[in-house]
Design a protein around this motif. Structure first.
Motif, PDB file in Angstrom:
ATOM      1  N   MET A   1      -8.513  -0.158   0.205  1.00  0.00           N
ATOM      2  CA  MET A   1      -9.959  -0.387   0.319  1.00  0.00           C
ATOM      3  C   MET A   1     -10.634   0.860   0.905  1.00  0.00           C
ATOM      4  O   MET A   1     -11.658   1.319   0.393  1.00  0.00           O
ATOM      5  N   GLY A   2     -10.038   1.417   1.943  1.00  0.00           N
ATOM      6  CA  GLY A   2     -10.624   2.612   2.567  1.00  0.00           C
ATOM      7  C   GLY A   2     -10.607   3.801   1.618  1.00  0.00           C
ATOM      8  O   GLY A   2     -11.568   4.570   1.549  1.00  0.00           O
ATOM      9  N   TYR A   3      -9.528   3.946   0.860  1.00  0.00           N
ATOM     10  CA  TYR A   3      -9.445   5.074  -0.071  1.00  0.00           C
ATOM     11  C   TYR A   3     -10.484   4.915  -1.187  1.00  0.00           C
ATOM     12  O   TYR A   3     -11.087   5.892  -1.632  1.00  0.00           O
ATOM     13  N   ALA A   4     -10.677   3.664  -1.626  1.00  0.00           N
ATOM     14  CA  ALA A   4     -11.697   3.415  -2.657  1.00  0.00           C
ATOM     15  C   ALA A   4     -13.079   3.766  -2.106  1.00  0.00           C
ATOM     16  O   ALA A   4     -13.920   4.337  -2.814  1.00  0.00           O
ATOM     17  N   LEU A   5     -13.306   3.455  -0.829  1.00  0.00           N
ATOM     18  CA  LEU A   5     -14.601   3.789  -0.206  1.00  0.00           C
ATOM     19  C   LEU A   5     -14.791   5.301  -0.142  1.00  0.00           C
ATOM     20  O   LEU A   5     -15.875   5.820  -0.424  1.00  0.00           O
ATOM     21  N   ALA A   6     -13.724   6.016   0.232  1.00  0.00           N
ATOM     22  CA  ALA A   6     -13.821   7.477   0.336  1.00  0.00           C
ATOM     23  C   ALA A   6     -14.095   8.082  -1.038  1.00  0.00           C
ATOM     24  O   ALA A   6     -14.941   8.962  -1.204  1.00  0.00           O
ATOM     25  N   GLU A   7     -13.372   7.581  -2.037  1.00  0.00           N
ATOM     26  CA  GLU A   7     -13.527   8.100  -3.398  1.00  0.00           C
ATOM     27  C   GLU A   7     -14.937   7.837  -3.926  1.00  0.00           C
ATOM     28  O   GLU A   7     -15.576   8.715  -4.507  1.00  0.00           O
TER      29      GLU A   7
ATOM     30  N   ALA B   1     -17.668   7.371  -2.198  1.00  0.00           N
ATOM     31  CA  ALA B   1     -18.664   8.201  -1.488  1.00  0.00           C
ATOM     32  C   ALA B   1     -18.629   9.626  -2.030  1.00  0.00           C
ATOM     33  O   ALA B   1     -19.671  10.249  -2.228  1.00  0.00           O
ATOM     34  N   ARG B   2     -17.426  10.131  -2.285  1.00  0.00           N
ATOM     35  CA  ARG B   2     -17.296  11.478  -2.862  1.00  0.00           C
ATOM     36  C   ARG B   2     -18.020  11.543  -4.204  1.00  0.00           C
ATOM     37  O   ARG B   2     -18.791  12.458  -4.467  1.00  0.00           O
ATOM     38  N   ASP B   3     -17.787  10.531  -5.051  1.00  0.00           N
ATOM     39  CA  ASP B   3     -18.410  10.537  -6.377  1.00  0.00           C
ATOM     40  C   ASP B   3     -19.930  10.420  -6.295  1.00  0.00           C
ATOM     41  O   ASP B   3     -20.629  10.765  -7.236  1.00  0.00           O
ATOM     42  N   ARG B   4     -20.429   9.876  -5.182  1.00  0.00           N
ATOM     43  CA  ARG B   4     -21.881   9.744  -5.032  1.00  0.00           C
ATOM     44  C   ARG B   4     -22.461  10.942  -4.302  1.00  0.00           C
ATOM     45  O   ARG B   4     -23.615  10.931  -3.896  1.00  0.00           O
ATOM     46  N   GLY B   5     -21.668  11.970  -4.122  1.00  0.00           N
ATOM     47  CA  GLY B   5     -22.184  13.237  -3.607  1.00  0.00           C
ATOM     48  C   GLY B   5     -21.988  13.475  -2.130  1.00  0.00           C
ATOM     49  O   GLY B   5     -22.410  14.510  -1.617  1.00  0.00           O
ATOM     50  N   ALA B   6     -21.373  12.532  -1.403  1.00  0.00           N
ATOM     51  CA  ALA B   6     -21.237  12.713   0.051  1.00  0.00           C
ATOM     52  C   ALA B   6     -20.157  13.718   0.396  1.00  0.00           C
ATOM     53  O   ALA B   6     -19.220  13.939  -0.369  1.00  0.00           O
ATOM     54  N   GLU B   7     -20.294  14.284   1.582  1.00  0.00           N
ATOM     55  CA  GLU B   7     -19.189  15.037   2.188  1.00  0.00           C
ATOM     56  C   GLU B   7     -18.386  13.972   2.945  1.00  0.00           C
ATOM     57  O   GLU B   7     -18.937  13.278   3.802  1.00  0.00           O
ATOM     58  N   VAL B   8     -17.127  13.829   2.594  1.00  0.00           N
ATOM     59  CA  VAL B   8     -16.367  12.680   3.111  1.00  0.00           C
ATOM     60  C   VAL B   8     -15.230  13.130   4.017  1.00  0.00           C
ATOM     61  O   VAL B   8     -14.457  14.024   3.673  1.00  0.00           O
ATOM     62  N   VAL B   9     -15.137  12.473   5.174  1.00  0.00           N
ATOM     63  CA  VAL B   9     -13.973  12.650   6.047  1.00  0.00           C
ATOM     64  C   VAL B   9     -13.206  11.325   6.001  1.00  0.00           C
ATOM     65  O   VAL B   9     -13.772  10.270   6.288  1.00  0.00           O
ATOM     66  N   LEU B  10     -11.956  11.401   5.592  1.00  0.00           N
ATOM     67  CA  LEU B  10     -11.128  10.179   5.531  1.00  0.00           C
ATOM     68  C   LEU B  10     -10.074  10.279   6.626  1.00  0.00           C
ATOM     69  O   LEU B  10      -9.194  11.138   6.578  1.00  0.00           O
ATOM     70  N   ILE B  11     -10.205   9.409   7.616  1.00  0.00           N
ATOM     71  CA  ILE B  11      -9.223   9.383   8.713  1.00  0.00           C
ATOM     72  C   ILE B  11      -8.262   8.253   8.384  1.00  0.00           C
ATOM     73  O   ILE B  11      -8.658   7.088   8.339  1.00  0.00           O
ATOM     74  N   SER B  12      -7.029   8.616   8.100  1.00  0.00           N
ATOM     75  CA  SER B  12      -6.134   7.597   7.547  1.00  0.00           C
ATOM     76  C   SER B  12      -4.834   7.462   8.313  1.00  0.00           C
ATOM     77  O   SER B  12      -4.153   8.448   8.588  1.00  0.00           O
ATOM     78  N   GLY B  13      -4.504   6.211   8.613  1.00  0.00           N
ATOM     79  CA  GLY B  13      -3.169   5.892   9.083  1.00  0.00           C
ATOM     80  C   GLY B  13      -2.243   5.971   7.875  1.00  0.00           C
ATOM     81  O   GLY B  13      -2.703   6.181   6.742  1.00  0.00           O
TER      82      GLY B  13
ATOM     83  N   ARG C   1     -12.631  -0.585  -5.982  1.00  0.00           N
ATOM     84  CA  ARG C   1     -13.567   0.504  -6.202  1.00  0.00           C
ATOM     85  C   ARG C   1     -14.988  -0.027  -6.412  1.00  0.00           C
ATOM     86  O   ARG C   1     -15.969   0.558  -5.956  1.00  0.00           O
ATOM     87  N   GLN C   2     -15.066  -1.165  -7.094  1.00  0.00           N
ATOM     88  CA  GLN C   2     -16.384  -1.767  -7.324  1.00  0.00           C
ATOM     89  C   GLN C   2     -16.955  -2.321  -6.006  1.00  0.00           C
ATOM     90  O   GLN C   2     -18.138  -2.164  -5.731  1.00  0.00           O
ATOM     91  N   VAL C   3     -16.087  -2.935  -5.213  1.00  0.00           N
ATOM     92  CA  VAL C   3     -16.518  -3.424  -3.893  1.00  0.00           C
ATOM     93  C   VAL C   3     -17.045  -2.230  -3.093  1.00  0.00           C
ATOM     94  O   VAL C   3     -18.100  -2.309  -2.451  1.00  0.00           O
ATOM     95  N   ALA C   4     -16.309  -1.112  -3.186  1.00  0.00           N
ATOM     96  CA  ALA C   4     -16.695   0.081  -2.425  1.00  0.00           C
ATOM     97  C   ALA C   4     -18.109   0.515  -2.803  1.00  0.00           C
ATOM     98  O   ALA C   4     -18.931   0.827  -1.936  1.00  0.00           O
ATOM     99  N   ASP C   5     -18.411   0.520  -4.100  1.00  0.00           N
ATOM    100  CA  ASP C   5     -19.738   0.963  -4.520  1.00  0.00           C
ATOM    101  C   ASP C   5     -20.831   0.027  -4.016  1.00  0.00           C
ATOM    102  O   ASP C   5     -21.917   0.475  -3.650  1.00  0.00           O
ATOM    103  N   ILE C   6     -20.511  -1.265  -3.971  1.00  0.00           N
ATOM    104  CA  ILE C   6     -21.532  -2.208  -3.481  1.00  0.00           C
ATOM    105  C   ILE C   6     -21.750  -2.006  -1.977  1.00  0.00           C
ATOM    106  O   ILE C   6     -22.881  -2.083  -1.483  1.00  0.00           O
ATOM    107  N   ILE C   7     -20.674  -1.704  -1.260  1.00  0.00           N
ATOM    108  CA  ILE C   7     -20.832  -1.428   0.183  1.00  0.00           C
ATOM    109  C   ILE C   7     -21.691  -0.177   0.373  1.00  0.00           C
ATOM    110  O   ILE C   7     -22.611  -0.152   1.191  1.00  0.00           O
ATOM    111  N   TRP C   8     -21.428   0.859  -0.441  1.00  0.00           N
ATOM    112  CA  TRP C   8     -22.242   2.080  -0.308  1.00  0.00           C
ATOM    113  C   TRP C   8     -23.689   1.815  -0.701  1.00  0.00           C
ATOM    114  O   TRP C   8     -24.602   2.411  -0.114  1.00  0.00           O
TER     115      TRP C   8
END
Ligand code: CTP
Length: 400
Positions: free
Chosen positions: A216-222, A224-236, A384-391
């Protein structure tokens, strides 16, 4: 995003999933795109060019040295006129050739000569997909800006069950739309996403963790990247490879995650804590491997810091702070309590007892709860779709 008048180059390679490319060619054509199909020689073993020709009403290219109607070399013209190249299915062999920049057939030459976005949808036997050679090759492609449309987990043609099944048509169509100038509403924004589960050491060998896969977190990072953000992914530690084109900060323990978050948040617009942070750690992890002679073992756990709570109370709190609530009962009530207690802008609640969503699954079924808003329950859909709705929701909050 309409596909009308878009020129899409569909590369079909030698995988049993080649027959599914016919459905994709048809769907793209029906949406108004001009679809040029290039087939590799092995693709022709699985499906005939005539199938694509009939569906797209366009000639299908299989020959490196064929000329178009104006006597131009096709692999150059096709690459240059394409708005987007999508390779579906992409076999392990084609992925390897693209990763190494080989140019020994019409598809690989076209990919080298195009400046359009290239989407790659792998499909292969699960061990081939998991093999580090394939993963390294995919990593190379990602780092060059190729979009990888992850294969699904499920029953494969071999009868085995694993990851390697071509992504569904819906997921491929969504990725195509996204790449063709989908939204770029996070351009200029810096966002931090946490993902995966933390590991709390017991001794040098053992640890306490949880079932988070990081998906879920990776989908969110991806997203955000596709929507133009500068993304920091802090991952366990996570079960999947991190998306390319982002800053990855790998951590292991909750304490490390807290430190990384505190370092990154003062300069960001939004934080989404999708990580499953261990609530407790060992007070004193053993420095040597614990011997198992004793019939019982007592471990003393102490509470980990509440990262979200700390960020929310921070003087330089990001404008938007989003938490997740993984619940096995009283979903809405528990999530709402966490929203208020941690002073969040939005909480994403998911019921972890559902077998088709949540930990490790490809899909998720969540409820978004904002402040002073009716909860919005989303149906089961790809992460990935959930991620886009969250963004979408975060973008709305950033604009306030
Ligand atoms: N979280 C955090 N720091 C922690 C634990 C959790 O920032 N030490 C974050 C998670 O990343 C998630 C949210 O808090 O966004 C909720 O996590 P969850 O485990 O569901 O809730 P807890 O508050 O830990 O409550 P409980 O485990 O009792 O349900």
């Amino acid at each position: 995003m309409t596909l009308l008048n878009k020129t899409i180059l569909l590369g079909v390679t030698g995988s049993i999933a080649a027959y599914k490319a016919a459905g994709l060619a048809s769907a793209l054509t029906q949406e108004g795109a001009m679809v040029n199909v290039i087939m590799t020689r092995s693709a022709g073993e699985f499906v005939r060019p005539l199938t694509f020709q009939a569906l797209t009403q366009r000639p299908v290219v299989t020959d490196m040295f064929a000329l178009d109607s104006q006597s131009r070399v096709q692999h150059i013209t096709l690459g240059q006129t394409a708005d987007l190249v999508v390779i579906a299915p992409a076999s392990a062999h084609t992925i390897a050739r693209l990763a190494w920049g080989l140019a020994d057939d019409v598809l690989s030459c076209t990919v080298l000569s195009t400046t359009a976005p290239v989407l790659v949808a792998p499909a292969m036997e699960s061990h081939m997909y998991a093999n580090s050679a394939t993963q390294e090759n995919l990593g190379r492609l990602r780092s060059r800006g190729f979009v990888i449309i992850e294969p699904e987990y499920g029953r494969l043609a071999s009868g085995a069950v694993g990851r390697g099944r071509l992504a569904g048509e819906g997921a491929i169509m969504a990725a195509i739309r996204q790449a063709l100038g989908g939204v770029s509403d996070l351009t200029g924004r810096r966002v931090v996403v946490t993902a995966g589960g933390t590991q709390e050491p017991i001794d040098p060998v053992r640890y306490i963790s949880n079932r988070s896969s990081g998906r879920m977190g990776y989908a969110l990072a991806e997203a955000a990247r596709d929507r133009g953000a500068e993304v920091v992914l802090i991952s366990g530690p996570a079960a999947i490879a991190a998306p390319g084109g982002i800053k990855l900060v790998p951590v292991v323990t909750a304490m490390e995650m807290r430190e990384a978050v505190m370092d990154e948040v003062p300069a960001c617009d939004a934080l989404i804590m999708a990580a499953a942070v261990a609530d407790y750690r060992l007070e004193t992890p053993a420095s040597q491997k614990i011997k198992t002679m004793a019939p019982e073992l007592t471990l003393k756990l102490v509470k980990n810091p509440d990262i979200l709570g700390e960020v929310s109370g921070h003087a330089r709190r990001p404008k938007v702070v989003v938490g997740f609530a993984a619940e096995s009962q009283d979903l809405l009530k528990n999530a709402q309590t966490k929203l208020v207690a941690r002073n969040l802008d939005l909480i994403v609640a998911n019921d972890i007892t559902a077998s088709d969503s949540g930990f490790g699954a490809e899909n998720n079924r969540v409820v978004l709860i904002g402040r002073d808003q009716e909860p919005s329950a989303l149906p089961l859909m790809p992460k990935r779709q959930v991620a886009d709705i969250i963004w979408d929701a975060v973008v709305g909050l950033l604009r306030l």
